[in-house]
Design a protein around this motif. Structure first.
Motif, PDB file in Angstrom:
ATOM      1  N   GLY A 332       0.639  -1.047  -0.168  1.00 31.72           N
ATOM      2  CA  GLY A 332      -0.075   0.093   0.082  1.00 31.72           C
ATOM      3  C   GLY A 332       0.790   1.190  -0.034  1.00 31.72           C
ATOM      4  O   GLY A 332       2.009   1.281   0.181  1.00 31.72           O
ATOM      5  N   LYS A 333       0.285   2.490  -0.054  1.00 25.51           N
ATOM      6  CA  LYS A 333       0.848   3.592   0.042  1.00 25.51           C
ATOM      7  C   LYS A 333       0.068   4.742   0.461  1.00 25.51           C
ATOM      8  O   LYS A 333      -1.287   4.513   0.499  1.00 25.51           O
ATOM      9  CB  LYS A 333       1.023   4.131  -1.350  1.00 25.51           C
ATOM     10  CG  LYS A 333       0.169   4.498  -2.526  1.00 25.51           C
ATOM     11  CD  LYS A 333       0.768   5.039  -3.833  1.00 25.51           C
ATOM     12  CE  LYS A 333      -0.202   5.231  -4.807  1.00 25.51           C
ATOM     13  NZ  LYS A 333       0.250   5.418  -5.983  1.00 25.51           N
ATOM     14  N   ASP A 334       0.475   5.760   1.330  1.00 27.91           N
ATOM     15  CA  ASP A 334      -0.362   6.896   1.911  1.00 27.91           C
ATOM     16  C   ASP A 334      -0.801   8.040   0.981  1.00 27.91           C
ATOM     17  O   ASP A 334      -0.328   7.684  -0.227  1.00 27.91           O
ATOM     18  CB  ASP A 334       0.658   7.201   3.193  1.00 27.91           C
ATOM     19  CG  ASP A 334       1.807   7.846   2.858  1.00 27.91           C
ATOM     20  OD1 ASP A 334       2.069   8.057   1.681  1.00 27.91           O
ATOM     21  OD2 ASP A 334       2.773   7.900   3.838  1.00 27.91           O
ATOM     22  N   GLU A 335      -1.249   9.071   1.539  1.00 33.26           N
ATOM     23  CA  GLU A 335      -1.472   9.939   0.678  1.00 33.26           C
ATOM     24  C   GLU A 335      -0.525  10.857  -0.196  1.00 33.26           C
ATOM     25  O   GLU A 335      -0.486  11.526  -1.265  1.00 33.26           O
ATOM     26  CB  GLU A 335      -2.547  11.029   1.242  1.00 33.26           C
ATOM     27  CG  GLU A 335      -3.674  10.422   1.912  1.00 33.26           C
ATOM     28  CD  GLU A 335      -4.652  11.496   2.491  1.00 33.26           C
ATOM     29  OE1 GLU A 335      -4.245  12.769   2.889  1.00 33.26           O
ATOM     30  OE2 GLU A 335      -5.740  11.100   2.950  1.00 33.26           O
ATOM     31  N   GLN A 336       0.719  10.600   0.505  1.00 37.06           N
ATOM     32  CA  GLN A 336       1.896  11.293   0.028  1.00 37.06           C
ATOM     33  C   GLN A 336       2.779  10.347  -0.973  1.00 37.06           C
ATOM     34  O   GLN A 336       3.835  10.673  -1.569  1.00 37.06           O
ATOM     35  CB  GLN A 336       2.845  11.555   0.932  1.00 37.06           C
ATOM     36  CG  GLN A 336       2.498  12.779   1.850  1.00 37.06           C
ATOM     37  CD  GLN A 336       1.212  12.546   2.801  1.00 37.06           C
ATOM     38  OE1 GLN A 336       1.486  11.477   3.720  1.00 37.06           O
ATOM     39  NE2 GLN A 336       0.409  13.440   2.704  1.00 37.06           N
ATOM     40  N   GLY A 337       2.151   9.093  -1.280  1.00 38.90           N
ATOM     41  CA  GLY A 337       2.637   8.086  -2.106  1.00 38.90           C
ATOM     42  C   GLY A 337       3.662   7.200  -1.418  1.00 38.90           C
ATOM     43  O   GLY A 337       4.512   6.377  -2.215  1.00 38.90           O
ATOM     44  N   SER A 338       3.895   7.345  -0.224  1.00 38.98           N
ATOM     45  CA  SER A 338       5.082   6.526   0.504  1.00 38.98           C
ATOM     46  C   SER A 338       4.636   5.142   0.672  1.00 38.98           C
ATOM     47  O   SER A 338       3.557   5.163   0.998  1.00 38.98           O
ATOM     48  CB  SER A 338       5.432   7.237   1.692  1.00 38.98           C
ATOM     49  OG  SER A 338       6.088   8.408   1.514  1.00 38.98           O
ATOM     50  N   PRO A 339       5.287   4.098   0.570  1.00 38.72           N
ATOM     51  CA  PRO A 339       4.871   2.590   0.744  1.00 38.72           C
ATOM     52  C   PRO A 339       4.464   2.496   2.228  1.00 38.72           C
ATOM     53  O   PRO A 339       5.182   3.214   3.124  1.00 38.72           O
ATOM     54  CB  PRO A 339       6.188   1.889   0.263  1.00 38.72           C
ATOM     55  CG  PRO A 339       6.906   2.768  -0.441  1.00 38.72           C
ATOM     56  CD  PRO A 339       6.559   3.967  -0.027  1.00 38.72           C
ATOM     57  N   THR A 340       3.408   1.934   2.530  1.00 35.55           N
ATOM     58  CA  THR A 340       3.038   1.564   4.118  1.00 35.55           C
ATOM     59  C   THR A 340       3.066   0.201   4.383  1.00 35.55           C
ATOM     60  O   THR A 340       2.501  -0.088   5.511  1.00 35.55           O
ATOM     61  CB  THR A 340       1.379   2.158   4.050  1.00 35.55           C
ATOM     62  OG1 THR A 340       0.706   1.446   2.882  1.00 35.55           O
ATOM     63  CG2 THR A 340       1.414   3.405   3.657  1.00 35.55           C
ATOM     64  N   GLY A 341       3.262  -0.719   3.671  1.00 35.89           N
ATOM     65  CA  GLY A 341       3.221  -2.150   3.883  1.00 35.89           C
ATOM     66  C   GLY A 341       2.212  -3.013   3.136  1.00 35.89           C
ATOM     67  O   GLY A 341       1.555  -2.521   2.546  1.00 35.89           O
ATOM     68  N   PRO A 342       2.152  -4.336   3.662  1.00 35.61           N
ATOM     69  CA  PRO A 342       1.126  -5.263   2.708  1.00 35.61           C
ATOM     70  C   PRO A 342      -0.088  -4.699   3.033  1.00 35.61           C
ATOM     71  O   PRO A 342      -0.685  -4.247   3.930  1.00 35.61           O
ATOM     72  CB  PRO A 342       1.417  -6.637   3.334  1.00 35.61           C
ATOM     73  CG  PRO A 342       2.751  -6.416   4.201  1.00 35.61           C
ATOM     74  CD  PRO A 342       2.949  -5.125   4.367  1.00 35.61           C
TER      75      PRO A 342
END
Length: 417
Positions: A332-342
Motif C-alpha cells: 500500500g501507499k499513503d496520501e503522499q505516495g510512500s509505501p505503507t506495507g502489505p
C-alpha cells in the motif's frame, strides 16, 4: 454527441433507459436487426430514433452513421460482430466503444498452456490506424471488462505503491423462478457469450511488476477458490474464466499477476460441461432436418441460446444481488505516495435486482453492464476523458468515473481484507 447504439437486447435497452436521464448527448439512434425491438427501446426518450441494422455488415453501419451524422458508435451486441462494427465505425469517421473485445482462438497444439489469438488481438492490431486518424476506440467498457479496469487504475494511482495481483472476482446470489415460484436455470446474461468465455482456456498474466511478463493459459474452471462477497451475498466458489481484464490491465498497469475468476456454481459448470461434451457449444453450422422437409443449417450454440429464457425478460422473476469487483494485493501507499506495507483491498460494485427493476425496469446484471459505457460517453462528451488509438479503461483517470457512478445513484465500495 450523436450516438449509434447497435443492439437493443437486454444491455442495449438498459443503456437506453439509463442514458435517457442524462443530457450530455444530442441524439441516440437505437439500431437492431429486429426493428420492433429497436422501437421498444427507443420509446423511452424523444431524442431517440429506431433503425434496423445488420451488425455483421460494416457497410450497413457506415450507412447509418452517415445518415444520422453519428459521432460515437456504441456496440451492445455479442462480440462475434465486433470486427464488422469496429470497421464500420472507423470507415464512417466515428469513435467506437464496446463492452467485450474481439474473439480469441485457442492455441492449436497447447490450448491449456499457451494463448493462441487472444481476446482483443484483432482490435489492438489496428491501434495504429485509429491513433493516426486521431480517433478513439474505447474497448472493454462494460461492467466486466470495464468497471474492474477502472478499479485497477484507481488502485494503482491511489492505494498501492506495488501491485502483486489484480484479481477480478465476480459473484452473485441471484435466483430466477418460474410462474409457480420454482427455481429454474436461466442465465442472467447472453448465453452465447457465457459459453464463449467459460469454455475457452482462461488466460493469466504473470509478470515481474515492472511491465515485463507474459500471458499463459490454463484449463477451464481451474484454481477454484471461495471468495466472500460483500453486502449479504456471502461466500461463492469462483473459478478461472477467460476474460478481457487479464488482457487489458497489464498493458497499462504494472502487476505481477492478473486473473479473472467468476462465481458460476456447480450446476452452471456441469451444464456447460455437458454442452461441450455434446458439441452444443459449437458455432459452426450443422445440417439438420427442417420441419417443412429437406434440410437447413443452424449453429448449435445459437439453438441453445434460443431455447433459454431471454436475459432481458427474467428481471420480474429474479431476486438477489450481483457483485463485480477487483481484489488487489501488494504494498500500500499513503496520501503522499510512500509505501505503507502489505495491503489487500477489494473494490466493488453491488447492485440489487429489486432496485434496478423498480427504478429502471431492467434486471440488475444487464443494468450493471450498461451503466458503465453511459458514464464513459458522458466523460468523453465533457472532455474529461480523451485519447486516440485502441485504449482500455485503464488508460483514463478513474476518479471522475467513480464520482459519476455515485452521482448516477449506484455507489461503489471498498473493503480491506
Amino acid at each position: 454527441m450523436r450516438i449509434l447504439l447497435i443492439g437493443a437486447g437486454g444491455v442495449g435497452a438498459a443503456f437506453a433507459a439509463i442514458a435517457a436521464r442524462r443530457d450530455f448527448f444530442e441524439a441516440i439512434v437505437v439500431a437492431d436487426y429486429d426493428p420492433a425491438r429497436a422501437e421498444r427501446a427507443a420509446e423511452v426518450d424523444g431524442r431517440y430514433v429506431a433503425a434496423q441494422v445488420d451488425a455483421s455488415s460494416a457497410e450497413s453501419i457506415v450507412a447509418l452513421c452517415r445518415e444520422h451524422r453519428i459521432t460515437h458508435v456504441m456496440n451492445a451486441v455479442d462480440p462475434v460482430f465486433n470486427m464488422s462494427i469496429f470497421a464500420g465505425a472507423f470507415e464512417a469517421g466515428a469513435d467506437y466503444l464496446d463492452m467485450a473485445m474481439s474473439l480469441s482462438r485457442p492455441h492449436p497444439d497447447a490450448p491449456y498452456e499457451q494463448p493462441g489469438v487472444k481476446l482483443g488481438d484483432e482490435q489492438f492490431a489496428l491501434a495504429g490506424d485509429w491513433e493516426s486518424a486521431g480517433r478513439l476506440a474505447l474497448v472493454g467498457i462494460g461492467v466486466e471488462p470495464g468497471l474492474s479496469d477502472v478499479f485497477a487504475r484507481y488502485a494503482a494511482d491511489h492505494l498501492f505503491s506495488e501491485i502483486d495481483e489484480l484479481g477480478t472476482r465476480d459473484g452473485a446470489n441471484l435466483v430466477v423462478t418460474d410462474e409457480d415460484g420454482n427455481e429454474i436455470f436461466a442465465p442472467s446474461f447472453s448465453m452465447w457469450t457465457t459459453i464463449e468465455e467459460c469454455l475457452n482456456p482462461p488466460v493469466i498474466w504473470a509478470g515481474d511488476g515492472s511491465g515485463q511478463g507474459e500471458w499463459h493459459t490454463t484449463a477451464p474452471f481451474s484454481e477454484p477458490e471461495v471468495f466472500d462477497f460483500p453486502e449479504g451475498i456471502g461466500p461463492v466458489e469462483c473459478v478461472n474464466v477467460e476474460h478481457e481484464e487479464v488482457l487489458l490491465m497489464p498493458r497499462w498497469i504494472d502487476c505481477k499477476r492478473a486473473t479473472f475468476k467468476y462465481g458460476l456454481g456447480d450446476e452452471f459448470i456441469n451444464i456447460l460441461k455437458v454442452l461441450h461434451t455434446l458439441g452444443l457449444d459449437r458455432t459452426e453450422k450443422v445440417r439438420v432436418k427442417a420441419a417443412s422437409g429437406g434440410h437447413c443449417e443452424v449453429s448449435p450454440r445459437d439453438v441453445v441460446a434460443a431455447v433459454l429464457p431471454d436475459p432481458a425478460t427474467v428481471g420480474p422473476r429474479m431476486r438477489g444481488k450481483t457483485c463485480a469487483g477487483l481484489w488487489v494485493t501488494g504494498t500500500g501507499k499513503d496520501e503522499q505516495g510512500s509505501p505503507t506495507g502489505p495491503r489487500s483491498t477489494y473494490l466493488y460494485h453491488v447492485v440489487d435486482n429489486e432496485w434496478t427493476m423498480q427504478e429502471y425496469g431492467h434486471q440488475c446484471v444487464v443494468w450493471q453492464t450498461a451503466i458503465n459505457p453511459v458514464i464513459a460517453l458522458e466523460l468523453l462528451a465533457r472532455g474529461t476523458w480523451k485519447g486516440a488509438g485502441v485504449l482500455g479503461p485503464e488508460a483514463f483517470d478513474a476518479v471522475p468515473f467513480l464520482d459519476l457512478l455515485t452521482e448516477y445513484g449506484s455507489p461503489w465500495g471498498r473493503k480491506e481484507l
